[in-house]
Write a protein that holds these residues in place. Structure first.
Motif, mmCIF file in Angstrom:
data_model
loop_
_atom_site.group_PDB
_atom_site.id
_atom_site.type_symbol
_atom_site.label_atom_id
_atom_site.label_comp_id
_atom_site.label_asym_id
_atom_site.label_seq_id
_atom_site.Cartn_x
_atom_site.Cartn_y
_atom_site.Cartn_z
ATOM 1 N N GLU A 34 0.829 -1.212 0.000
ATOM 2 C CA GLU A 34 0.000 0.000 0.000
ATOM 3 C C GLU A 34 0.857 1.252 0.000
ATOM 4 O O GLU A 34 0.552 2.240 -0.688
ATOM 5 N N ARG A 35 1.961 1.210 0.773
ATOM 6 C CA ARG A 35 2.858 2.370 0.811
ATOM 7 C C ARG A 35 3.449 2.629 -0.564
ATOM 8 O O ARG A 35 3.558 3.780 -0.999
ATOM 9 N N ALA A 36 3.816 1.558 -1.266
ATOM 10 C CA ALA A 36 4.372 1.722 -2.609
ATOM 11 C C ALA A 36 3.334 2.337 -3.549
ATOM 12 O O ALA A 36 3.667 3.188 -4.383
ATOM 13 N N ARG A 37 2.060 1.925 -3.415
ATOM 14 C CA ARG A 37 1.014 2.469 -4.277
ATOM 15 C C ARG A 37 0.790 3.951 -4.002
ATOM 16 O O ARG A 37 0.699 4.764 -4.929
ATOM 17 N N LEU A 38 0.720 4.322 -2.735
ATOM 18 C CA LEU A 38 0.479 5.713 -2.383
ATOM 19 C C LEU A 38 1.678 6.600 -2.741
ATOM 20 O O LEU A 38 1.505 7.735 -3.192
ATOM 21 N N THR A 39 2.874 6.068 -2.546
ATOM 22 C CA THR A 39 4.067 6.826 -2.930
ATOM 23 C C THR A 39 4.109 7.014 -4.438
ATOM 24 O O THR A 39 4.453 8.094 -4.935
ATOM 25 N N GLY A 40 3.732 5.976 -5.178
ATOM 26 C CA GLY A 40 3.682 6.086 -6.636
ATOM 27 C C GLY A 40 2.666 7.114 -7.084
ATOM 28 O O GLY A 40 2.908 7.890 -8.019
ATOM 29 N N GLY A 41 1.499 7.129 -6.422
ATOM 30 C CA GLY A 41 0.495 8.134 -6.761
ATOM 31 C C GLY A 41 0.975 9.539 -6.466
ATOM 32 O O GLY A 41 0.702 10.483 -7.229
ATOM 33 N N THR A 42 1.701 9.706 -5.372
ATOM 34 C CA THR A 42 2.267 11.016 -5.042
ATOM 35 C C THR A 42 3.292 11.433 -6.087
ATOM 36 O O THR A 42 3.364 12.610 -6.480
ATOM 37 N N TYR A 43 4.081 10.468 -6.561
ATOM 38 C CA TYR A 43 5.064 10.745 -7.616
ATOM 39 C C TYR A 43 4.368 11.224 -8.879
ATOM 40 O O TYR A 43 4.796 12.198 -9.520
ATOM 41 N N ASP A 44 3.267 10.559 -9.254
ATOM 42 C CA ASP A 44 2.532 10.951 -10.459
ATOM 43 C C ASP A 44 2.022 12.383 -10.365
ATOM 44 O O ASP A 44 1.958 13.100 -11.374
ATOM 45 N N ILE A 45 1.647 12.797 -9.176
ATOM 46 C CA ILE A 45 1.159 14.163 -8.973
ATOM 47 C C ILE A 45 2.313 15.155 -8.922
ATOM 48 O O ILE A 45 2.232 16.267 -9.462
ATOM 49 N N ALA A 46 3.410 14.754 -8.314
ATOM 50 C CA ALA A 46 4.495 15.699 -8.021
ATOM 51 C C ALA A 46 5.375 16.024 -9.217
ATOM 52 O O ALA A 46 5.819 17.170 -9.366
ATOM 53 N N TRP A 47 5.660 15.037 -10.094
ATOM 54 C CA TRP A 47 6.688 15.293 -11.101
ATOM 55 C C TRP A 47 6.329 16.429 -12.068
ATOM 56 O O TRP A 47 7.209 17.224 -12.415
ATOM 57 N N PRO A 48 5.052 16.583 -12.520
ATOM 58 C CA PRO A 48 4.767 17.737 -13.384
ATOM 59 C C PRO A 48 4.948 19.071 -12.655
ATOM 60 O O PRO A 48 5.379 20.062 -13.262
ATOM 61 N N VAL A 49 4.607 19.088 -11.368
ATOM 62 C CA VAL A 49 4.768 20.318 -10.587
ATOM 63 C C VAL A 49 6.250 20.670 -10.465
ATOM 64 O O VAL A 49 6.648 21.833 -10.603
ATOM 65 N N VAL A 50 7.086 19.665 -10.207
ATOM 66 C CA VAL A 50 8.523 19.901 -10.072
ATOM 67 C C VAL A 50 9.108 20.397 -11.389
ATOM 68 O O VAL A 50 9.885 21.363 -11.419
ATOM 69 N N PHE A 51 8.713 19.762 -12.488
ATOM 70 C CA PHE A 51 9.276 20.170 -13.784
ATOM 71 C C PHE A 51 8.849 21.585 -14.151
ATOM 72 O O PHE A 51 9.688 22.420 -14.527
ATOM 73 N N ASN A 52 7.548 21.882 -14.021
ATOM 74 C CA ASN A 52 7.046 23.194 -14.426
ATOM 75 C C ASN A 52 7.435 24.297 -13.444
ATOM 76 O O ASN A 52 7.673 25.436 -13.855
ATOM 77 N N GLY A 53 7.496 23.939 -12.164
ATOM 78 C CA GLY A 53 7.744 24.968 -11.165
ATOM 79 C C GLY A 53 9.198 25.159 -10.786
ATOM 80 O O GLY A 53 9.542 26.182 -10.182
ATOM 81 N N LEU A 54 10.070 24.197 -11.135
ATOM 82 C CA LEU A 54 11.465 24.291 -10.710
ATOM 83 C C LEU A 54 12.440 23.955 -11.832
ATOM 84 O O LEU A 54 13.293 24.768 -12.196
ATOM 85 N N THR A 55 12.298 22.776 -12.399
ATOM 86 C CA THR A 55 13.291 22.273 -13.351
ATOM 87 C C THR A 55 13.399 23.140 -14.599
ATOM 88 O O THR A 55 14.507 23.444 -15.052
ATOM 89 N N GLN A 56 12.254 23.551 -15.172
ATOM 90 C CA GLN A 56 12.298 24.356 -16.393
ATOM 91 C C GLN A 56 13.103 25.630 -16.201
ATOM 92 O O GLN A 56 13.949 25.979 -17.032
ATOM 93 N N GLY A 57 12.860 26.329 -15.100
ATOM 94 C CA GLY A 57 13.589 27.561 -14.840
ATOM 95 C C GLY A 57 15.071 27.331 -14.644
ATOM 96 O O GLY A 57 15.904 28.092 -15.151
ATOM 97 N N LEU A 58 15.415 26.270 -13.911
ATOM 98 C CA LEU A 58 16.823 25.956 -13.687
ATOM 99 C C LEU A 58 17.533 25.637 -14.998
ATOM 100 O O LEU A 58 18.657 26.092 -15.239
ATOM 101 N N GLU A 59 16.881 24.863 -15.848
ATOM 102 C CA GLU A 59 17.511 24.480 -17.109
ATOM 103 C C GLU A 59 17.669 25.685 -18.036
ATOM 104 O O GLU A 59 18.670 25.794 -18.752
ATOM 105 N N ARG A 60 16.708 26.583 -18.039
ATOM 106 C CA ARG A 60 16.853 27.791 -18.863
ATOM 107 C C ARG A 60 18.018 28.634 -18.381
ATOM 108 O O ARG A 60 18.792 29.175 -19.191
ATOM 109 N N ARG A 61 18.158 28.755 -17.053
ATOM 110 C CA ARG A 61 19.271 29.547 -16.515
ATOM 111 C C ARG A 61 20.612 28.895 -16.804
ATOM 112 O O ARG A 61 21.632 29.581 -16.904
#
Length: 338
Positions: A34-61
């Protein structure tokens, strides 16, 4: 009706638990599956936020236009950084989501910097490196409070805690050469001067052996092996030579200190058993450092003092032999617990 995919279902489950304010508690007490399933679901939600909110800006800089386009376009090193940041954010969410959260994506976005910085420090701590590298006062003073050398010392403390490597080099000389020019205004200086500066900083750091071992040597030894730039063809079935994380001279120094310790212990034992002091010293010195010693076993032929010839020559000279015996006996007397 279209079936809802498994990733969508687990992400929706995570959002529901977050809205109820029980996500962290549920993950903490969940069984492994169950922990693996919930962690996976959190990953699915988090990665677009991380890319759009952090990674894109860092890579442009960084000037990585392609990497800022999409996750699929990330270069290997940039993808590793992105994955580390996503892991840090997921770690933060499943431990901190203890109150009702209506919009989980927005809540994650508000915590991006804090979560990724905490993750960075945690990974450094796992390597044994300083989590917040700062120059100790004793180090700055020993470097004469020179702005460039103090800055270089901090960069070295930062570098040992990073998983990245510098190709076939131990240190990122290219980037530090540019930094040196910016700090000193000496744009004509090259890598040789940076190597000299690094050696100077290391020499000062080693004056505190315990501190150096804990915060430089140990994390540096846990870094991935640098990639060899050798142009020699790889022969199938053979291992490529490993690149040492310290200079050969440092390895020699450490090895010689270890041999010296063993020699002193052996000499003390022989004297305790009644062997004359001069004979005990000369026999052990000749055995450990002389004809039969294999000190340079990992070096190319003629790369060192072959066969300990210099040691043998010194022992044959009466004056030098007496000097060596006196020095060793003084060490044994002054350091009874050695």
């Amino acid at each position: 009706m279209l079936a809802v995919s498994a990733p969508r279902r687990r992400a929706d489950e995570v959002r529901t638990l977050a809205r109820r304010g029980v996500l962290a508690a549920t993950v903490a007490k969940a069984a492994p599956a169950e922990r693996a399933r919930l962690t996976g679901g959190t990953y699915d939600i988090a990665w677009p936020v991380v890319f759009n909110g952090l990674t894109q800006g860092l890579e442009r800089r960084r000037g990585h236009v392609g990497c800022a386009t999409s996750v699929r376009q990330l270069a290997d090193d940039c993808l590793d950084r992105f994955e580390d940041d996503v892991e840090a954010v997921v770690h933060d969410v499943v431990r901190s989501a203890r109150k009702p959260i209506t919009n989980l994506e927005a809540w994650i976005a508000s915590r991006l910097n804090a979560a990724t910085v905490d993750g960075h420090r945690r990974r450094r701590g796992d390597l044994g490196a300083l989590q917040r590298p700062r120059p100790p006062k004793w180090l700055s003073a020993a470097l004469g409070d020179d702005p460039w050398l103090v800055h270089l010392a901090v960069q070295m403390l930062v570098w040992v805690g990073q998983p990245a490597t510098a190709g076939a080099e131990l240190w990122p000389l290219e980037s530090w050469t540019a930094e040196r020019a910016e700090h000193t205004g000496d744009w004509a200086a090259g890598r040789a001067l940076v190597r000299r500066d690094i050696d100077r900083v290391l020499e000062v750091m080693r004056r505190r052996p315990d501190w150096y071992a804990a915060y430089v040597e140990r994390p540096l030894g846990r870094k991935e092996a640098p990639v060899s730039r050798s142009a020699l063809p790889v022969v199938p079935g053979t291992e490529q030579p490993m690149l040492a994380l310290v200079d050969p001279a440092d390895l020699d120094d450490a090895y010689m200190r270890a041999l010296a310790y063993e020699a002193v212990v052996a000499i003390r034992g022989r004297i305790a058993r009644g062997l004359p002091a001069e004979r005990a010293v000369t026999d052990v010195i000749r055995l450990v450092f002389g004809d039969d010693a294999d000190i340079a076993i990992d070096r190319a032929p003629h790369g060192g003092d072959a066969g300990g010839e210099r040691v043998v020559r010194l022992l044959r000279d009466t004056g030098e032999r007496n000097r060596i015996v006196a020095a060793v006996l003084a060490i044994i007397t002054d350091e009874p617990d050695l």
